[in-house]
Design a protein around this motif. Structure first.
Motif, short mmCIF file in Angstrom:
data_model
loop_
_atom_site.label_atom_id
_atom_site.label_comp_id
_atom_site.label_asym_id
_atom_site.label_seq_id
_atom_site.Cartn_x
_atom_site.Cartn_y
_atom_site.Cartn_z
N LEU A 222 -29.82 -108.67 -105.47
CA LEU A 222 -30.45 -108.81 -104.16
C LEU A 222 -31.94 -108.50 -104.22
N ARG A 223 -32.30 -107.46 -104.93
CA ARG A 223 -33.71 -107.06 -104.99
C ARG A 223 -34.56 -108.06 -105.78
N ILE A 224 -33.98 -108.60 -106.85
CA ILE A 224 -34.75 -109.60 -107.62
C ILE A 224 -35.01 -110.83 -106.75
N ILE A 225 -33.97 -111.25 -106.05
CA ILE A 225 -34.15 -112.42 -105.18
C ILE A 225 -35.19 -112.12 -104.11
N GLU A 226 -35.11 -110.93 -103.52
CA GLU A 226 -36.08 -110.56 -102.47
C GLU A 226 -37.51 -110.51 -103.02
N CYS A 227 -37.65 -109.98 -104.22
CA CYS A 227 -39.00 -109.89 -104.82
C CYS A 227 -39.59 -111.29 -105.01
N PHE A 228 -38.75 -112.22 -105.42
CA PHE A 228 -39.24 -113.59 -105.59
C PHE A 228 -39.55 -114.25 -104.25
#
Lengths: 290, 532
Positions: A222-228
């Motif tokens: 979830l966090r990787i997707i949000e960062c992108f």
């Protein structure tokens, strides 16, 4: 007692929901995939109406358009700094709040405040806080005897400033999810380890953490997707600058799609980004499942 | 309005001279084609309510050469009957950027209701999203507004979408009620035209001023110290500023953290507009795009690079974080008494300078004349704002919108609207009347200064231009990119964007003249001063 509802009624009841999903999610999604094969530039006398160009948009992306890949490098740097910090701080928060301390309920409530705030509003407030001339951040540094910093206005510090804001907003999310996970863990394995003489640190590394693996994996994805997807802070805090220091990938796509009006090209960028992010997520998933 | 007076204006004269290069055959051909088209369209509309009165259009090819900046078609031979000016029951929708452009119409709405009976609804958006909002709506084929505010620079892009109505016929019909062209900033008049048609009336020049601290410049001790250090009187700078003196002055007054030499907003998109362009025009003496849509950026050699290096050098004398400062941030520094020189838009800062509730520098401000660069002599302006009528405004709505525009832009009303909204005047008389009402404002020469403006000629490719500057010039100023490479890459972005235009044979008709510097070419001295 189960309701005796025939298939026709079921479909009828589901139809409004499906219609909404088709119109606002699936439709635009398919349209985006369709548009990536077109040159469509809203002001252009020739390309104002979409012209089929095959894979040309992708060829341009891979062969000429270095700005796209520059944005990717910056997005990776941002993600690689922000996500680990959020996980470490989030875990510390969760462990701290997973025990009876006075006022823990109030603390949990306070933790939710950054999450409740719209990123655009948060970015605007942080812009004021980081103002190098009269912002609170430098005032605070002055109080503790440190020199003022340029924050979001310096090429070298602007990315770190974005990270600070991202950590501020998303660490509580990580902390609260991990707190819920910790609270739901079975007590038996920990008690058994304690009886066997394991230290609290050993229990954390060898019992708690492995038990949290699934939720950590979910959070990480979830966090990787949000960062992108980071856009709001950039738009309000740095406008992608100074120079191009904080032009991450979503901001790049925004500039191409809604400033240059290269709609087809921006669609290709978005699709390529979706593919790259999916690849990263799957790779992480497989790595973590081993 | 006396259009013939335009011949007296030097800038227009230069453009007219250039147009003489057009072949006579082309002019006559153009005249015949336009006459044919106009006659055909005129015939079709003759009985329709959309036709502007009983206008009989007659094209005069000869006037193409003399008044090409006014209108290529130069139509109208007979004066149509003026419609009745009672618009009771007519409801207009106006869209603009938030702030002064919206507030001026909000203020005027009640007066227009009283005068003409019309109702006006004002819809406004922040500048960052205004153009995007309009574009997406218009591309979707939706025009919800009867008249709109536009940055003049945005106008060609919106005109290309086909949603603006030319107003040449209205201007010609009502010329007696309109200010003479001497009252207008010539280059802004030029920029209100696209493809030879007038697409909006001039609302304000939106001039980018240099302000200096009068108290510092008049301080005998400062004067003495400056002269000892630099070998010439400090007051010389106020008489005729150039970049050499400018750099001396901002270096001299740079005493951080109490006082900074200079402040100018440099975050994107500010860097796209006032900051670099003033330096480009003054260092090169050329516009950015030529008649064939060919950019000058990679063709000006050392002088082009100087335009970026000069700004980079001046960063040393600006407050920390200036690269991320927007208008309010930069203005706050100056109003706090912490900068000796400031650049800022008149609509944005004029009244704040002398407002004791926000300013610590009340009564301490001087308005600096345009900078004479090594080549060009100008200050930057985006050349203002226009009020344009959209294709949604048909018949009586078109007339009502035009009356509203005339009222809002009349020299008599300009001071009123400026006081109530901040939207500054365009006309010479408007500025004079404003000065009479507010003698404390240091604006007695502002109209003369505005005639030394230059601006960006990006035609319909506003988005490419803004993004191109952000991707290339901003990193160069921030030290990320080599200035020569930045100029080359920016030129490439533009060449690609304009390729279809070149192929279609369209000519650039925008902003081809920069006010020339009457002083010496001091390129070498400036390079030496900044270490280039």
């Amino acid at each position: 007692m189960p309701l005796d509802v025939d298939l026709k009624t079921k479909l009828l009841l589901l139809a409004p929901g499906f219609a909404i999903i088709i119109f606002i999610t699936i439709g635009p999604f398919i349209f985006n995939y369709y548009m990536m094969f077109f040159r469509w530039k809203l002001y252009d006398p020739i390309y104002r109406h979409p012209v089929f160009v095959g894979l040309n948009n992708f060829i341009t992306l891979f062969t000429e358009y270095s700005l796209f890949w520059d944005a990717y490098v910056k997005t990776f740097i941002f993600t690689l700094i922000a996500v680990p910090i959020e996980f470490v701080l989030g875990m510390l928060l969760a462990l701290s709040l997973n025990r009876k301390i006075p006022g823990d309920r109030i603390l949990r409530g306070i933790l939710l405040i950054p999450l409740a705030m719209a990123p655009v509003a948060a970015g605007s407030i942080w812009r004021v806080i980081f103002n190098p001339m009269n912002g609170f951040a430098n005032y605070f540094l002055h109080l503790i005897g440190l020199p003022p910093q340029p924050w979001n206005t310096s090429r070298s510090q602007a990315m770190l400033t974005l990270v600070v804001v991202d950590v501020w907003q998303w660490t509580p999310f990580v902390g609260i999810v991990l707190l819920s996970a910790l609270a739901s863990l079975p007590r038996e394995p920990m008690e058994a380890a304690m009886i066997d003489g394991a230290s609290p640190r050993q229990i954390f590394w060898h019992v708690t953490l492995p038990l949290l693996r699934n939720i950590l994996l979910l959070l990480l994805i979830l966090r990787i997707i949000e960062c992108f997807k980071t856009f709001d802070y950039i738009y309000t805090l740095t406008y992608g600058g100074p120079g191009s220091a904080t032009t991450l990938i979503t901001y790049r796509i925004y500039l191409d799609g809604f400033r240059r009006w290269e709609v087809g090209f921006a669609a290709a960028e978005a699709v390529l980004t979706a593919i790259i992010v999916s690849f990263i997520v799957v790779a992480f998933y497989r790595l973590m499942r081993r | 309005m006396n259009l013939e007076k335009s011949k007296d204006i030097e800038i227009l004269k230069k453009r007219i001279t250039r147009r003489k290069a057009l072949s006579t055959a082309a002019k006559v051909g153009l005249g015949v084609v336009v006459a044919g088209v106009v006659a055909g369209v005129g015939g079709y509309y003759a009985g329709s309510t959309a036709a502007p009165g009983k206008t009989v259009t007659v094209t005069k090819p000869t006037t193409v050469t003399s008044t090409v900046t006014k209108t290529v078609t130069a139509t109208v031979a007979t004066t149509p009957t003026k419609p009745k000016k009672d618009f009771t029951g007519v409801k207009l929708t106006y869209a603009s950027m938030s702030g002064p452009p919206a507030d001026q119409v909000r203020y005027a709405a009640s007066l227009l209701k009283e005068k003409y009976g019309m109702d006006i609804e004002v819809v406004d958006y922040p500048w960052e999203v205004f153009f995007s909002k309009l574009t997406t709506e218009f591309v979707a084929g939706k025009v919800s507004y009867d008249f709109i505010w536009l940055d003049t620079a945005m106008m060609p892009g919106v005109a290309e979408l086909g949603i603006l109505q030319p107003i040449d016929d209205l201007v010609e019909r009502d010329k007696a009620e309109l200010p003479s062209i001497d009252e207008l900033v010539p280059i802004h008049w030029d920029y209100a035209h696209y493809e030879g048609k007038l697409y909006g009336w001039l609302n304000t020049c939106n001039y980018n001023n240099f302000w200096v601290r009068k108290d510092l410049f008049e301080d005998p001790k400062e004067q003495e110290n400056f002269e000892r250090q630099y070998g010439y009187p400090l007051t010389d700078f106020l008489k005729q500023p150039d970049w050499l003196k400018f750099n001396d002055v901002i270096e001299f007054f740079h005493r951080p953290p109490d006082l900074y030499g200079y402040v100018q907003p440099l975050c994107w998109p500010q860097l796209c507009f006032p900051a670099w362009h003033t330096r480009w025009f003054t260092c090169t003496g050329v516009p950015e795009i030529d008649e064939n849509w060919e950019p000058y950026w990679d063709r000006m050699g050392k002088n082009g690079i100087l335009s970026i290096e000069l700004l980079k050098y001046q960063l040393k004398f600006m407050p920390p974080g200036v690269l991320a400062m927007d208008n309010p941030d930069a203005l706050a520094v100056y109003l706090d008494g912490k900068a000796a020189v400031m650049t800022g838009w008149d609509t944005f800062c004029l009244f704040k300078l002398e407002d004791p509730s926000v300013s610590k520098v009340v009564g301490k401000n001087l308005h600096l004349p345009p900078i004479g660069g090594p080549k060009g002599h100008c200050v930057y302006t985006n050349v203002g704002h226009l009020l344009c009528i959209t294709t949604a405004a048909k018949d009586v709505k078109r007339e009502a919108a035009w009356e509203a525009i005339k009222f809002i832009c009349s020299p008599e009303f300009e001071p009123e609207r400026t006081i109530h909204s901040g939207q500054t005047p365009e006309t010479k008389t408007g500025w004079k009347l404003l000065m009479q009402k507010h003698p404390e404002l240091p604006i007695d020469k502002i109209f003369d200064y505005m005639t030394h403006c230059a601006t960006v000629a990006y035609g319909p490719f506003f988005g490419d231009y803004v993004t191109g500057v952000k991707d290339n010039i901003a990193p160069a100023v921030a030290g990320e990119k080599d200035p020569e490479k930045a100029l080359k890459d920016l030129a490439e972005v533009y060449r690609k964007a304009y390729e279809p235009y070149r192929k279609s044979g369209k000519k650039n008709t925008h902003g081809l003249t920069i006010p020339q510097w009457k002083g010496p070419d001091y390129t070498e001295d400036l390079c030496k001063q900044i270490g280039l």
